[in-house]
Scaffold this motif. Structure first.
Motif, PDB file in Angstrom:
ATOM      1  N   VAL A 246       4.204  10.286 -13.277  1.00 32.29           N
ATOM      2  CA  VAL A 246       2.713   8.880 -12.024  1.00 32.29           C
ATOM      3  C   VAL A 246       1.332   9.068 -12.819  1.00 32.29           C
ATOM      4  O   VAL A 246       1.072  10.536 -12.740  1.00 32.29           O
ATOM      5  CB  VAL A 246       2.805  10.045 -10.937  1.00 32.29           C
ATOM      6  N   PHE A 247       1.009   8.272 -12.175  1.00 30.00           N
ATOM      7  CA  PHE A 247      -0.458   7.661 -12.484  1.00 30.00           C
ATOM      8  C   PHE A 247      -1.236   7.646 -11.177  1.00 30.00           C
ATOM      9  O   PHE A 247      -0.962   6.112 -11.002  1.00 30.00           O
ATOM     10  CB  PHE A 247      -0.609   7.283 -13.762  1.00 30.00           C
ATOM     11  N   VAL A 248      -1.785   7.323 -10.828  1.00 27.65           N
ATOM     12  CA  VAL A 248      -2.589   7.429  -9.399  1.00 27.65           C
ATOM     13  C   VAL A 248      -4.188   6.962  -9.903  1.00 27.65           C
ATOM     14  O   VAL A 248      -5.160   7.660  -9.964  1.00 27.65           O
ATOM     15  CB  VAL A 248      -2.853   8.725  -8.439  1.00 27.65           C
ATOM     16  N   GLY A 249      -4.533   5.987  -9.977  1.00 27.97           N
ATOM     17  CA  GLY A 249      -5.788   5.264 -10.435  1.00 27.97           C
ATOM     18  C   GLY A 249      -6.780   4.708  -9.201  1.00 27.97           C
ATOM     19  O   GLY A 249      -7.306   4.838  -9.469  1.00 27.97           O
ATOM     20  N   GLY A 250      -5.993   4.827  -8.182  1.00 27.21           N
ATOM     21  CA  GLY A 250      -6.852   4.114  -6.499  1.00 27.21           C
ATOM     22  C   GLY A 250      -5.991   4.649  -5.537  1.00 27.21           C
ATOM     23  O   GLY A 250      -4.110   4.446  -6.148  1.00 27.21           O
ATOM     24  N   GLY A 251      -7.130   4.367  -4.667  1.00 20.37           N
ATOM     25  CA  GLY A 251      -5.671   4.097  -3.398  1.00 20.37           C
ATOM     26  C   GLY A 251      -4.781   5.987  -3.095  1.00 20.37           C
ATOM     27  O   GLY A 251      -4.345   6.429  -1.914  1.00 20.37           O
ATOM     28  N   GLY A 252      -5.640   6.864  -3.779  1.00 24.50           N
ATOM     29  CA  GLY A 252      -5.713   8.706  -3.931  1.00 24.50           C
ATOM     30  C   GLY A 252      -6.111   8.467  -2.769  1.00 24.50           C
ATOM     31  O   GLY A 252      -5.361  10.285  -2.180  1.00 24.50           O
ATOM     32  N   THR A 253      -6.911   8.349  -1.885  1.00 24.87           N
ATOM     33  CA  THR A 253      -7.812   9.235  -0.795  1.00 24.87           C
ATOM     34  C   THR A 253      -6.251   8.817   0.525  1.00 24.87           C
ATOM     35  O   THR A 253      -6.482   9.241   1.483  1.00 24.87           O
ATOM     36  CB  THR A 253      -9.417   8.902  -0.678  1.00 24.87           C
ATOM     37  N   ASP A 254      -6.164   7.801  -0.030  1.00 29.49           N
ATOM     38  CA  ASP A 254      -5.388   7.092   1.600  1.00 29.49           C
ATOM     39  C   ASP A 254      -4.245   7.963   2.375  1.00 29.49           C
ATOM     40  O   ASP A 254      -3.837   8.835   1.097  1.00 29.49           O
ATOM     41  CB  ASP A 254      -4.780   5.886   1.301  1.00 29.49           C
ATOM     42  N   GLU A 255      -4.077   8.261   3.363  1.00 28.30           N
ATOM     43  CA  GLU A 255      -3.768   9.559   4.263  1.00 28.30           C
ATOM     44  C   GLU A 255      -1.896   9.296   3.911  1.00 28.30           C
ATOM     45  O   GLU A 255      -1.003   8.382   3.385  1.00 28.30           O
ATOM     46  CB  GLU A 255      -3.191   8.991   5.711  1.00 28.30           C
ATOM     47  N   GLY A 256      -1.512  10.593   3.369  1.00 31.04           N
ATOM     48  CA  GLY A 256      -0.160  10.257   2.820  1.00 31.04           C
ATOM     49  C   GLY A 256       0.427  10.393   0.366  1.00 31.04           C
ATOM     50  O   GLY A 256       1.127  10.780   0.847  1.00 31.04           O
ATOM     51  N   VAL A 257      -1.049   9.671   0.398  1.00 39.11           N
ATOM     52  CA  VAL A 257      -0.652   9.268  -0.903  1.00 39.11           C
ATOM     53  C   VAL A 257      -0.057  10.067  -2.112  1.00 39.11           C
ATOM     54  O   VAL A 257       1.141  10.428  -2.418  1.00 39.11           O
ATOM     55  CB  VAL A 257      -1.581   8.124  -1.390  1.00 39.11           C
ATOM     56  N   MET A 258      -0.868  11.481  -1.718  1.00 39.20           N
ATOM     57  CA  MET A 258      -0.364  12.415  -3.190  1.00 39.20           C
ATOM     58  C   MET A 258       0.299  13.186  -1.985  1.00 39.20           C
ATOM     59  O   MET A 258       1.501  13.556  -3.419  1.00 39.20           O
ATOM     60  CB  MET A 258      -1.825  13.533  -3.002  1.00 39.20           C
ATOM     61  N   PRO A 259       0.939  13.780  -1.457  1.00 38.13           N
ATOM     62  CA  PRO A 259       1.551  14.175  -0.418  1.00 38.13           C
ATOM     63  C   PRO A 259       3.200  13.493  -1.204  1.00 38.13           C
ATOM     64  O   PRO A 259       4.173  13.868  -2.059  1.00 38.13           O
ATOM     65  CB  PRO A 259       1.845  14.637   0.702  1.00 38.13           C
ATOM     66  N   ALA A 260       3.041  12.005  -1.291  1.00 40.41           N
ATOM     67  CA  ALA A 260       4.608  11.171  -1.320  1.00 40.41           C
ATOM     68  C   ALA A 260       5.128  11.474  -2.851  1.00 40.41           C
ATOM     69  O   ALA A 260       5.899  11.415  -3.373  1.00 40.41           O
ATOM     70  CB  ALA A 260       4.015   9.874  -0.571  1.00 40.41           C
ATOM     71  N   VAL A 261       3.629  11.144  -4.117  1.00 44.58           N
ATOM     72  CA  VAL A 261       4.180  11.195  -5.250  1.00 44.58           C
ATOM     73  C   VAL A 261       4.709  11.827  -5.655  1.00 44.58           C
ATOM     74  O   VAL A 261       5.556  12.097  -6.921  1.00 44.58           O
ATOM     75  CB  VAL A 261       2.752  10.469  -5.645  1.00 44.58           C
ATOM     76  N   ILE A 262       3.934  12.930  -5.026  1.00 39.75           N
ATOM     77  CA  ILE A 262       4.332  14.943  -5.552  1.00 39.75           C
ATOM     78  C   ILE A 262       5.448  14.977  -5.212  1.00 39.75           C
ATOM     79  O   ILE A 262       6.439  15.962  -6.242  1.00 39.75           O
ATOM     80  CB  ILE A 262       3.211  15.499  -5.215  1.00 39.75           C
ATOM     81  N   ASP A 263       5.181  14.920  -3.836  1.00 39.90           N
ATOM     82  CA  ASP A 263       7.402  14.848  -2.855  1.00 39.90           C
ATOM     83  C   ASP A 263       8.191  13.933  -4.400  1.00 39.90           C
ATOM     84  O   ASP A 263       9.421  14.363  -4.938  1.00 39.90           O
ATOM     85  CB  ASP A 263       7.774  14.428  -2.156  1.00 39.90           C
ATOM     86  N   ALA A 264       8.030  13.110  -4.807  1.00 40.81           N
ATOM     87  CA  ALA A 264       9.204  11.770  -4.983  1.00 40.81           C
ATOM     88  C   ALA A 264       9.079  12.195  -6.878  1.00 40.81           C
ATOM     89  O   ALA A 264       9.782  11.940  -7.420  1.00 40.81           O
ATOM     90  CB  ALA A 264       8.103  10.280  -4.982  1.00 40.81           C
ATOM     91  N   LEU A 265       7.661  12.776  -7.761  1.00 40.51           N
ATOM     92  CA  LEU A 265       7.859  12.851  -9.237  1.00 40.51           C
ATOM     93  C   LEU A 265       9.291  14.164  -9.392  1.00 40.51           C
ATOM     94  O   LEU A 265      10.101  14.860  -8.705  1.00 40.51           O
ATOM     95  CB  LEU A 265       7.208  14.154  -9.410  1.00 40.51           C
TER      96      LEU A 265
ATOM     97  N   ALA B  15       0.936  -1.353  -0.237  1.00 38.54           N
ATOM     98  CA  ALA B  15      -0.021   0.290   0.173  1.00 38.54           C
ATOM     99  C   ALA B  15       0.831   1.484  -0.182  1.00 38.54           C
ATOM    100  O   ALA B  15       2.359   1.018   0.862  1.00 38.54           O
ATOM    101  CB  ALA B  15      -0.942  -0.175   1.131  1.00 38.54           C
ATOM    102  N   ALA B  16       0.393   1.896  -0.884  1.00 37.45           N
ATOM    103  CA  ALA B  16       1.220   3.604  -0.739  1.00 37.45           C
ATOM    104  C   ALA B  16       0.097   4.266   0.506  1.00 37.45           C
ATOM    105  O   ALA B  16      -0.382   4.239   0.616  1.00 37.45           O
ATOM    106  CB  ALA B  16       1.154   4.063  -2.272  1.00 37.45           C
ATOM    107  N   PRO B  17       1.547   5.068   1.132  1.00 35.57           N
ATOM    108  CA  PRO B  17       2.834   5.494   0.094  1.00 35.57           C
ATOM    109  C   PRO B  17       4.291   4.702   0.935  1.00 35.57           C
ATOM    110  O   PRO B  17       5.336   4.901   0.462  1.00 35.57           O
ATOM    111  CB  PRO B  17       2.753   6.557   1.263  1.00 35.57           C
TER     112      PRO B  17
END
Length: 413
Positions: free
Chosen positions: A333-352, A319-321
């Motif tokens: 990065v493509f987020v197709g599922g799990g985007g509302t899980d805590e910390g996922v979107m900040p983690a992918v934004i930071d990693a990109l 599970a992300a993140p």
């Protein structure tokens, strides 16, 4: 010449020679190649290459170690001494030359190529090489040939051993290409050269000479698994449990992701892996990592990747993140599922990576609200995608709308 253009002088010491050797051995070598082999204090190569060039070798002969050392430590330890490396055909076409070039500057090498197996095969068949699809399956999964199978096209595949042609023929037959003209060109350029011709479906489990190239003129049955070049493959080509980015939305998502040669994609909440698979199908240089929390779906992604010709897709089960930790930074990065899980979107934004593209799709109100907030804070593009398909309605047909998708596309500054 413009003043800002520089010319580097040629290196005065070229200690390393790389010589391509064909199956005709010494007889096929030019005078320069013969001289370089004879003058080398150390000669490296496979046991077959060393045997072919044996009459010319005056220095110490070094067979490649098993397993092969891609770091070329034994060669580099002799830097400055006259060293010759023997290769098959063209050393820089799926050969050892490219491996050496990662460690030795071009100015320190002399390279004398021989005709590649592809060139020899095209010459025997009378095929224009620029119009032929070529793929090396030497030490690589044979599924890599699947994206090349389009009706009427010609394919040359370099194989690993005498069992590979039968395995390739079986794969073609299973995918609906059994009627393809199938030729195995054995020991090209050598005394044992031969061409065996037939249809892929008739090859069976026959063994062949271990040095061979497979030549295919593709013929497809009506139900053949043909992988189109545009994004948006039919959903039925993917095994899935309903968690799949549907064809039309997938095509728009890949368009927004803008694949560029050599890039890496993270597919977060990958489901069936359809976006990652189609990303990799866009070009052989592209890589992708599918991150999927559910083990059953992760296993299915691997099956889909193999069936659709991208066995190199990396799959991370988790599970992300948390599952993103330690992964190489993505270009997209493509987020197709799990985007509302805590910390996922900040983690992918930071990693990109800077300049990278992020595409996230929402079908739930919670995810849509999150994307609207991200758009407000970061900018980018927000798009609503609405798809409707004709379906039976009584004795007639009517439009049946799919769930609308909200898509956020953002490029990292």
């Amino acid at each position: 010449m413009a003043s800002n253009v520089s010319r580097s002088p040629a290196a005065t010491e070229k200690w390393l020679s790389v010589v391509g050797v064909g199956e005709d051995g010494v007889a096929g070598l030019a005078e320069q190649a013969r001289t370089l082999i004879g003058a080398a204090a150390h000669v490296f190569g496979g046991a077959r290459h060393l045997a072919l060039a044996h009459p010319l070798i005056r220095g110490a002969a070094h067979p490649w170690p098993t397993p092969f050392d891609a770091a070329m430590r034994a060669v580099l330890a002799l830097r400055g001494k006259p060293v010759c490396v023997l290769a098959s055909g063209d050393p820089f076409l799926h050969g050892v030359g490219a491996t050496l070039a990662r460690h030795v500057p071009p100015g320190e090498m002399r390279v004398v190529p021989a005709p590649s197996a592809f060139s020899l095969a095209a010459a025997r068949l009378g095929w224009a090489l620029q119009d032929v699809e070529t793929v090396s399956l030497h030490g690589r999964p044979i599924a890599l040939i699947l994206p090349l199978l389009h009706p009427g096209r010609r394919v040359l595949a370099l194989t690993s051993d005498g069992q590979a042609p039968a395995a390739i023929a079986a794969l073609l037959t299973q995918a609906g290409f059994g009627a393809s003209d199938f030729r195995v060109l054995e020991a090209l350029g050598g005394a044992e050269e031969a061409v065996i011709a037939g249809r892929a479906e008739a090859v069976g489990d026959a063994p062949f000479h271990p040095l061979n190239v497979v030549a295919i003129t593709v013929a497809a049955a009506h139900n053949a698994r043909i992988l189109g070049r545009a994004a948006g493959l039919d959903d039925d080509l993917f095994a899935h449990d309903g968690q799949i980015t549907k064809r039309e939305v997938r095509a728009l998502s890949l368009s927004a992701l803008q694949p560029r040669r050599g890039e890496l994609l993270w597919d977060v909440g990958a489901g069936a892996g359809s976006v990652a698979i189609e990303w990799m199908l866009a070009d052989a240089s592209l890589g992708a990592i599918a991150i999927e929390e559910h083990a059953e779906r992760a296993a299915r992604i691997g099956e889909n990747a193999a069936r659709l010709g991208v066995p190199g897709l990396r799959i991370v089960t988790g599970a992300a993140p948390a599952a993103l930790a330690g992964l190489p930074p993505p270009h997209a990065v493509f987020v197709g599922g799990g985007g509302t899980d805590e910390g996922v979107m900040p983690a992918v934004i930071d990693a990109l990576r800077p300049g990278g593209r992020l595409v996230a799709n929402a079908v739930t109100l919670a995810m849509e609200a999150l994307l609207i907030d991200l758009h407000r804070r970061h900018g980018g593009e927000l798009t609503r995608i609405a798809i409707a398909r004709a379906a039976p309605l009584g004795g007639m047909a009517g439009w049946r709308p799919a769930m609308p998708v909200t898509q956020w596309r953002w490029v990292k500054p």
